[in-house]
Scaffold this motif. Structure first.
Motif, mmCIF file in Angstrom:
data_model
loop_
_atom_site.group_PDB
_atom_site.id
_atom_site.type_symbol
_atom_site.label_atom_id
_atom_site.label_comp_id
_atom_site.label_asym_id
_atom_site.label_seq_id
_atom_site.Cartn_x
_atom_site.Cartn_y
_atom_site.Cartn_z
ATOM 1 N N LEU A 69 -91.374 -44.865 90.490
ATOM 2 C CA LEU A 69 -91.400 -44.084 89.253
ATOM 3 C C LEU A 69 -90.713 -42.731 89.443
ATOM 4 C CD1 LEU A 69 -95.028 -44.957 88.155
ATOM 5 C CD2 LEU A 69 -92.945 -45.601 86.923
ATOM 6 N N LEU A 70 -90.918 -42.117 90.607
ATOM 7 C CA LEU A 70 -90.239 -40.852 90.885
ATOM 8 C C LEU A 70 -88.731 -41.038 90.971
ATOM 9 C CD1 LEU A 70 -92.623 -39.113 93.432
ATOM 10 C CD2 LEU A 70 -91.951 -38.274 91.183
ATOM 11 N N GLN A 71 -88.303 -42.146 91.566
ATOM 12 C CA GLN A 71 -86.866 -42.418 91.628
ATOM 13 C C GLN A 71 -86.291 -42.573 90.230
ATOM 14 O OE1 GLN A 71 -85.708 -45.863 93.891
ATOM 15 N NE2 GLN A 71 -83.532 -45.349 93.824
ATOM 16 N N MET A 72 -87.021 -43.270 89.355
ATOM 17 C CA MET A 72 -86.577 -43.402 87.965
ATOM 18 C C MET A 72 -86.460 -42.035 87.297
ATOM 19 S SD MET A 72 -88.829 -46.696 86.761
ATOM 20 C CE MET A 72 -88.455 -48.346 87.366
ATOM 21 N N LYS A 73 -87.460 -41.180 87.530
ATOM 22 C CA LYS A 73 -87.420 -39.841 86.939
ATOM 23 C C LYS A 73 -86.215 -39.063 87.445
ATOM 24 C CE LYS A 73 -89.917 -36.329 88.351
ATOM 25 N NZ LYS A 73 -90.996 -35.324 88.593
ATOM 26 N N LEU A 74 -85.988 -39.088 88.746
ATOM 27 C CA LEU A 74 -84.875 -38.345 89.336
ATOM 28 C C LEU A 74 -83.522 -38.888 88.892
ATOM 29 C CD1 LEU A 74 -86.298 -37.916 92.943
ATOM 30 C CD2 LEU A 74 -86.152 -36.165 91.160
ATOM 31 N N ALA A 75 -83.478 -40.166 88.553
ATOM 32 C CA ALA A 75 -82.236 -40.789 88.092
ATOM 33 C C ALA A 75 -82.003 -40.579 86.598
ATOM 34 C CB ALA A 75 -82.249 -42.282 88.403
ATOM 35 N N GLY A 76 -82.946 -39.918 85.911
ATOM 36 C CA GLY A 76 -82.771 -39.636 84.493
ATOM 37 C C GLY A 76 -83.282 -40.712 83.562
#
Length: 337
Positions: free
Chosen positions: A254-261
């Motif tokens: 989920l954090l990766q998704m957030k960081l990827a926009g």
């Protein structure tokens, strides 16, 4: 604008296995499901990949892609319906000719959601996250599962409503055959992190987090470009389900998704029921959801009808949606606009 495929009777269905096929001892599952479709008036074309399974895939990547490309470009096929998901659908993406795809429904979940999300994000073609074909092999389908037909027969400009199931399946019992495929024993309750009613609007996107997370950073996972090109920067409602990850793996994803926009201009997130979500130390799934609420400042609902603890709604990637979750009266509206 989103392109919505349409179904006109008689419907020709293409059955391909872009991820996993079936071992010989499982063939009767698919044979039963095909029989059920044919009994309802569907014409069914079955690809060779469906009948084989070796080393975690139905066939080599190029073979799977070639069969799928033929169905995606066939004007006579209106619906592509894989038998089920699997593990390695992502192997075929580089061999899919996205430029030649003809608008048609693709329906499924689990590993199939990689193909669904990639098609919608790159081409703006609506795709359907719902039951797998072999889950329709029973004499009768529960009312939630059966909605896949009404949803896919919805025309552009129309809307369709879906509601929470009455009960859900806690675990799979493939050897316990009844007129139903699923054994629905547990009371369904859609929940919100705030314990308050929520009402959100936006465009639906989502799938199985275990696999769609691997689209991040590839040409098939550009959410920001999708928003700009196809939906005039409208907000997104994400729906997710977790198949196998523990809570820290889910948190990282989920954090990766957030960081990827992926969560830029997000109006809400819906999480499906999961038999995974195993705690790590004293860190549990509610902690994950609460942290996400705090970081994104959007409403989050969970234990909805989506994923590997059926039954599930049929969510349309790209469709305009309205989600209401109340103690009584919860519903999902989808408009094909």
């Amino acid at each position: 604008m989103i392109t919505y495929p349409s179904l006109k009777t008689p419907v020709k269905v293409g059955v391909a296995a872009p991820s996993a096929g079936l071992h010989i001892k499982q063939h009767f599952y698919l044979e039963q499901a095909i029989y059920r479709l044919q009994a309802k008036g569907y014409e069914v074309i079955v690809g060779n990949t469906c009948w084989t399974q070796y080393k975690a895939k139905s066939a080599p990547a190029k073979t799977r892609a070639e069969e799928l490309n033929l169905m995606l470009t066939d004007d006579t096929i209106q619906l592509i319906f894989p038998p089920w998901g699997g593990e390695l659908l992502i192997e075929i993406l580089e061999y899919i000719d996205f430029e030649k795809i003809k608008p048609k429904w693709v329906l499924g979940y689990s590993d199939t959601s990689v193909l669904l999300l990639a098609m919608t994000l790159t081409k703006g073609i609506a795709t359907a996250h719902g039951p797998n074909l072999i889950e329709l092999r029973g004499e009768v389908s529960d009312s939630t599962t059966a909605m896949w037909e009404e949803v896919l027969f919805t025309n552009q400009g129309e809307e369709v409503m879906q509601y929470p199931s009455e009960k859900y399946q806690e675990y799979w019992q493939h050897d316990y055959e009844t007129e139903y495929v699923f054994h629905l024993t547990e009371q369904t309750k859609w929940k919100t992190i705030s314990n308050e009613p929520i009402y959100v609007k936006g465009r639906f996107l989502g799938g199985c987090i275990d696999v769609i997370r691997h689209l991040i950073g590839t040409p098939y996972g550009d959410v920001l470009q999708f928003q700009k090109k196809f939906i005039n920067n409208e907000p997104i409602i994400w729906y997710f389900e977790n198949c196998q990850m523990n809570v820290t793996d889910l948190r990282r994803s989920l954090l990766q998704m957030k960081l990827a926009g992926w969560f830029t201009n997000c109006n809400g997130i819906l999480f499906g029921r999961s038999a995974a979500n195993e705690p790590v130390d004293d860190y549990n799934i509610i902690d994950v959801y609460m942290e996400l609420v705090e970081e994104l400042n959007v409403p989050i609902a969970y234990d909805i009808d989506c994923g590997h603890m059926p039954p599930q709604l049929t969510f349309i990637n790209g469709a305009y949606g309205e989600v209401r979750i109340y103690n009584s009266g919860s519903a999902v509206k989808q408009k094909f606009i």
